[in-house]
Design a protein around this motif. Structure first.
Motif, PDB file in Angstrom:
ATOM      1  N   ARG B  41       5.555   1.534   3.045  1.00  0.00           N
ATOM      2  CA  ARG B  41       4.142   1.199   2.900  1.00  0.00           C
ATOM      3  C   ARG B  41       3.684   1.506   1.482  1.00  0.00           C
ATOM      4  N   ASN B  42       2.568   1.039   1.113  1.00  0.00           N
ATOM      5  CA  ASN B  42       2.065   1.269  -0.241  1.00  0.00           C
ATOM      6  C   ASN B  42       0.562   1.498  -0.231  1.00  0.00           C
ATOM      7  N   ILE B  43       0.145   2.487  -1.009  1.00  0.00           N
ATOM      8  CA  ILE B  43      -1.293   2.680  -1.181  1.00  0.00           C
ATOM      9  C   ILE B  43      -1.562   2.796  -2.668  1.00  0.00           C
ATOM     10  N   GLY B  44      -2.512   2.054  -3.141  1.00  0.00           N
ATOM     11  CA  GLY B  44      -2.827   2.052  -4.563  1.00  0.00           C
ATOM     12  C   GLY B  44      -3.279   3.424  -5.049  1.00  0.00           C
ATOM     13  N   THR B  45      -2.863   3.728  -6.254  1.00  0.00           N
ATOM     14  CA  THR B  45      -3.232   5.008  -6.848  1.00  0.00           C
ATOM     15  C   THR B  45      -4.742   5.213  -6.825  1.00  0.00           C
TER      16      THR B  45
END
Lengths: 140, 140
Positions: B41-45
DNA sequence: TTGCGTGCAAAGGTTTTGCATGGCA
DNA sequence: TGCCATGCAAAACCTTTGCACGCAA
């Protein structure tokens, strides 16, 4: 810590002279550079960073991080330079900027506690308690 | 301290789930992003910054500014969420740079002492003890 | 539908580093 | 002479902002 170190250069001397005119006052690296720029002379930013950091090590200057992003504050300790830092703690008010020097046995106890229970050798010269002073607190 | 605010998004929920697995542990924004990157998964900084900051306002997370340059540390308070005095203290080794965080009753005592005897309201978010850690000390 | 949340890219700042030059001892 | 200090330019970082798009309520 290291009471003496390094060379005595023209830049260091001029920086010291300036600092002695503003004991107990908050200054940033930029303040210093601006001052010298305005008075004709010039000292490179890098040099100011390096000299101030060195003075912190030497115990002549304190460094404060008032908040994460804004530039670090330095303060020439003036008459407090030779205070026995084994017995003296620094509290910094985050609101008015006041620096409080306190001598207190209870606080000295934490040095022992840290050493005995956490194996940590406290450097009280560098350690600063941040918070709100009595005056500022009562104003709210 | 606004107990509730804003929307409940997928990112916030996943962030919360992660935080609940590491109560009382120091994490940086980068740690969080790495974790999500590694788990696919990815979450923006930017989002992590914003959500963590919001959680600080909500009292779910504590934020520590250890020193000007290094990234801010966040800590999910877990079961201590509603005891606002149970915050941890930080020791930073001047030699190896290691950061030690400790939950310690004795240290919490100094907060009270400073408050009662010196009228000083300690801010543990920014207060750091500098010194030499056990490891470095024994190496000498 | 309204407005907040998201995330990319870019900006904004501070501090550090590389490196050639110059000055102290 | 040897080594440290200087200072410029560039790099390295962390964090914030602008903005278009998407999703929650």
């Amino acid at each position: 810590m290291a009471e003496k170190s390094g060379y005595k250069t023209k830049q260091r001397e001029e920086l010291m002279e300036y600092l002695e005119t503003v004991p107990g006052v908050h200054i940033t690296v930029n303040d210093v550079c601006d001052f010298f720029r305005q008075s004709g002379r010039n000292i490179g930013t890098t040099t100011v960073y390096r000299q101030l950091e060195r003075m912190v090590d030497e115990g002549l200057v304190s460094k404060y991080i008032i908040d994460g992003n804004s530039p670090a504050c330095f303060e020439y300790l003036g008459e407090h330079i030779h205070e026995d830092h084994q017995v003296c703690f620094h509290c910094k008010c985050e609101k008015c900027g006041k620096l409080i020097h306190m001598h207190c046995d209870e606080l000295n106890g934490i040095r022992e506690h840290l050493s005995e229970h956490h194996g940590f050798k406290l450097n009280s010269m560098r350690t600063v308690f941040y918070g709100i002073c009595e005056e500022c607190d009562s104003k709210e």
